[in-house]
Design an enzyme around this catalytic site. Structure first.
Site, PDB file in Angstrom:
ATOM      1  N   TYR A 160      -0.360  -9.232   1.599  1.00 12.51           N
ATOM      2  CA  TYR A 160       0.190 -10.499   2.104  1.00 12.51           C
ATOM      3  C   TYR A 160      -0.550 -10.939   3.365  1.00 12.51           C
ATOM      4  O   TYR A 160      -0.985 -12.088   3.490  1.00 12.51           O
ATOM      5  CB  TYR A 160       1.679 -10.316   2.385  1.00 12.51           C
ATOM      6  CG  TYR A 160       2.345 -11.502   3.033  1.00 12.51           C
ATOM      7  CD1 TYR A 160       2.740 -12.606   2.281  1.00 12.51           C
ATOM      8  CD2 TYR A 160       2.599 -11.511   4.407  1.00 12.51           C
ATOM      9  CE1 TYR A 160       3.368 -13.688   2.883  1.00 12.51           C
ATOM     10  CE2 TYR A 160       3.224 -12.590   5.016  1.00 12.51           C
ATOM     11  CZ  TYR A 160       3.610 -13.672   4.251  1.00 12.51           C
ATOM     12  OH  TYR A 160       4.226 -14.750   4.848  1.00 12.51           O
ATOM     13  N   LYS A 164      -3.046 -14.271   4.544  1.00  6.68           N
ATOM     14  CA  LYS A 164      -2.816 -15.109   5.713  1.00  6.68           C
ATOM     15  C   LYS A 164      -4.025 -15.109   6.638  1.00  6.68           C
ATOM     16  O   LYS A 164      -4.327 -16.116   7.287  1.00  6.68           O
ATOM     17  CB  LYS A 164      -1.569 -14.633   6.453  1.00  6.68           C
ATOM     18  CG  LYS A 164      -0.276 -14.830   5.649  1.00  6.68           C
ATOM     19  CD  LYS A 164      -0.126 -16.256   5.148  1.00  6.68           C
ATOM     20  CE  LYS A 164       1.251 -16.537   4.592  1.00  6.68           C
ATOM     21  NZ  LYS A 164       1.379 -17.925   4.082  1.00  6.68           N
TER      22      LYS A 164
END
Length: 255
Positions: A160, A164
């Site tokens: 994740y 980002k």
């Protein structure tokens, strides 16, 4: 008749969570909203009603941010909505907010999980923005959504956070390449917020909440208003000289 100067924001994933809050904060500041939802049509309609209660106009459109093949048809829908509802051909602000989480250790993350995160967070932001570029006004603004996890590390978020990190690099390139059109592009990076994200642990688990609070300078966990208000402030008239920046909204987490 709506004036041609009416500002319109398109916010992805605004039927719930931070996207919903951002939509309402912008409406409070006099901005009309096109919001997207994946499957929560009822929740999206509720957000539309709340925006209308604030005296603004809003339209909800379905969008699966993981399906880049649908972006061309979605852009056409946006074009039609702009003409029908606002008698305009372009909108002012794009907030790339839609996303999903995945908590798995680096060793246990599957390729399918990784690919899903790529499609939603990185590929989705890249190609949706590309498709919408002709509909964004010169002098408009784009806000991409990162995470505090791109700066500090917590086990279980390797994939994740990597997405980002990619968003933050992409933001700088977008800012450089769209600068000639006067379009500002920035990244908002929330810290832990009391929403249903990640199963709602930061909101619903007292032990998790207390631990996160102990890591922030302000001694509490963030609230949706903290992030929605920050996005609305970034899009306000006084911030037109800010571009290519990463703005962390975490209450000073893990300083």
């Amino acid at each position: 008749m709506i004036e041609s100067s009416t500002k319109v924001a398109l916010i992805t994933g605004a039927s719930r969570g931070l996207g919903r809050n951002t939509a309402l904060k912008l409406a409070e500041k006099g901005v009309d909203v096109i919001l997207t939802y994946k499957s929560g049509e009822s929740s999206a309609r509720d957000v539309v009603r709340q925006i209308e209660a604030l005296g603004r106009r809003a339209v909800a459109l379905q969008l699966d941010i993981a399906n880049s093949k649908s972006f061309g048809a979605f852009a056409e829908s946006v074009k039609n909505v702009l003409a029908d509802t606002w008698q305009q051909t372009q909108f002012d602000y794009l907030v790339n907010n839609a996303g999903s989480g995945n908590q798995a250790s680096f060793a246990d993350t599957t390729e399918d999980q990784f690919d899903q995160l790529v499609n939603i967070h990185l590929k989705g932001t890249f190609f949706l923005t590309q498709k919408l570029l002709p509909l964004i006004k010169d002098g408009g603004r784009i806000v991409n959504t990162s995470s505090g996890l791109a700066r500090f590390t917590l086990p279980g978020y390797a994939a994740y956070a990597a997405m980002k990190g990619g968003i933050e690099v992409l933001t700088r390139y977008m800012a450089k390449e769209l600068g000639p059109r006067g379009i500002a592009v920035n990244t908002i990076a929330p810290g832990a917020i009391e929403t249903d994200f990640g199963g709602g642990a930061a909101r619903d688990n007292p032990q998790v909440n207390a631990h996160i609070a102990s890591l922030t300078a302000f001694g509490r966990v963030g609230l949706p208003d903290d992030v929605g208000g920050a996005v609305a402030a970034l899009l306000s008239d006084g911030n037109n000289w800010i571009t290519g920046q990463r703005i962390e909204v975490s209450g000073g987490m893990m300083l």
